[in-house]
Design an enzyme around this catalytic site. Structure first.
Site, short mmCIF file in Angstrom:
data_model
loop_
_atom_site.label_atom_id
_atom_site.label_comp_id
_atom_site.label_asym_id
_atom_site.label_seq_id
_atom_site.Cartn_x
_atom_site.Cartn_y
_atom_site.Cartn_z
CG ASP A 1 -0.22 0.03 2.55
OD1 ASP A 1 0.78 -0.69 2.69
OD2 ASP A 1 -0.66 0.76 3.45
CD GLU B 1 4.35 0.26 6.99
OE1 GLU B 1 5.15 0.56 7.89
OE2 GLU B 1 3.96 1.09 6.14
#
Length: 405
Positions: free
Chosen positions: A80, A173
């Site tokens: 991400d 994350e």
């Protein structure tokens, strides 16, 4: 394929995580990159390649003959990009033979300038990948993903021996959930590194202890013409509460090992207001003291305006991995040797944030953090040198080769 070529491919995939979503992963678009990586890992010939129901991609390289008993080493990066800045429709620029001057970001008309970012002065003659000024780049952490994939390819095409190498790529994350559903036992690594750091040479095994604080202020609305002694304006009380916190202990005023209180969001009306903070400190005792300061501030508001005026919810997010890495300092020494062997000067620095590795270290997988070469993460002035990505790729492979000796 070279690491920078992979990065250019990956940044075109929109993978921003969503802190307001309760799904796993928080945005289904992260599967778009996950599936690309599964195809690439399979094409390279890795084993047990799959993306699980939580959006985590796994795969491994078997040890070469005679190295089966060597420790299994893992490398981890995340899919991400941060929701702080748009990660959609990323249009990277490639600046060859950088001359040390200002770089025009064609999409916004702004410049990436060494006057604002002195680190650029060290990169004269190199090839830079930048944003076009309208989005972030996504080198955090797609550069880490690219470098790990390219290191795996280097291991597979070399005749040098290595032990088992485990790879994993996590979602979410950037919103603190990357390790929530990571299968440590199934991953099967004895030790691992996240490849999620910044400028080349950075090596990190200390991170913040982290907590979030949400405060709901309950006010009382009275007609302002007759409000004396009765109206409790929640928006004003929220400002008053913030004023009770140390004014110089914010991200603007702090660096290195200094902790902070960071007001992330604030909204309010007369009857109700809300404050959201993150609290950070490397030192565990100081971290606990910061949470106590927040509790004291809320208690003082209750004393002034009545019980229940300030409702505080505190939640710990992660802790400093140093206490879990301390018994495994050979991981740091191994990383330093690998860097030096490819001509990189190691620089041990504290992480002013967190990584998946912090959580994983507390779950039994010691996991310090390695650089990716990128700088100015989470914003429109992000950039990364192509040459540094190549060095990091070689450094990761060297870590594996050295461990097999």
């Amino acid at each position: 394929m070279r690491a920078y070529e992979r990065l250019l491919k990956y940044v075109s995939v929109y993978t921003t995580s969503d802190p307001d979503s309760a799904t796993v992963p928080s945005s289904m678009r992260q599967y778009d990159l996950a599936r690309i990586l599964v195809d690439e890992l399979n094409a390279l010939g890795l084993e047990n390649v799959h993306v699980d129901e939580n959006g985590v991609v796994y795969g491994w390289l078997s040890a070469t003959a005679g190295c089966e008993q060597k420790p299994a080493l893992g490398f981890i990066a995340h899919l991400d990009t941060a929701p702080d800045c748009s990660g959609e429709n990323v249009k990277p620029q490639i600046i060859e033979h950088y001359d040390g001057g200002d770089v025009l970001l064609a999409g916004s008309g702004e410049t990436l300038s060494p006057a604002a970012f002195p680190g650029l002065k060290k990169l004269v003659g190199m090839t830079l990948i930048t944003t076009d000024g309208t989005t972030l780049l996504g080198a955090d952490d797609k550069a880490g993903v690219a470098e790990i994939l390219s290191a795996a390819e280097l291991l597979l095409t070399s005749d040098r021996p290595h032990g088992t190498v485990k790879l994993a790529f996590t979602p979410d994350e950037e919103i603190g959930r990357g390790a929530d559903r990571f299968d440590v036992a199934g991953f099967g690594a004895d030790y691992a590194y996240t490849v999620d750091g910044g400028a080349i040479g950075e090596l990190e095994y200390e991170n913040f202890n982290a907590a979030s604080a949400k405060i709901i202020i309950r006010g009382k609305s009275i007609h302002p013409g007759s409000a004396k002694g009765q109206m409790v304006n929640a928006a004003l009380v929220a400002m008053e509460l913030h004023g009770l916190l140390p004014a110089l202990e914010t991200p603007y005023y702090t660096e290195n090992y200094e902790g902070f209180y960071h007001l992330v969001a604030m909204r309010g009306e007369t009857e109700q207001a809300e404050l959201q903070y993150i609290i950070r400190d490397h030192d565990r005792a100081k971290f606990e003291a910061r949470k106590a300061v927040m509790e004291k501030a809320c208690a003082e508001i209750d004393r002034r305006y009545g019980a229940g005026t300030a409702a505080l919810t505190l939640r710990d997010s992660y802790y400093n991995m140093k206490e879990k890495i301390a018994p495994c300092m050979f991981l740091i020494e191994n990383a330093k040797k690998a860097m030096e062997s490819v001509g990189v000067t190691p620089k041990i620095v504290p992480i002013r944030g967190g990584t998946d590795g912090a959580r994983l270290s507390f779950e039994g997988l010691p996991c310090p953090n390695l650089c990716t070469g990128g700088e100015n993460f989470h914003g429109r002035f992000e950039y990364i040198p192509v040459e540094d990505m190549e060095l990091i790729t070689k450094m990761l492979a060297t870590l594996c080769w050295n461990l097999a000796q």
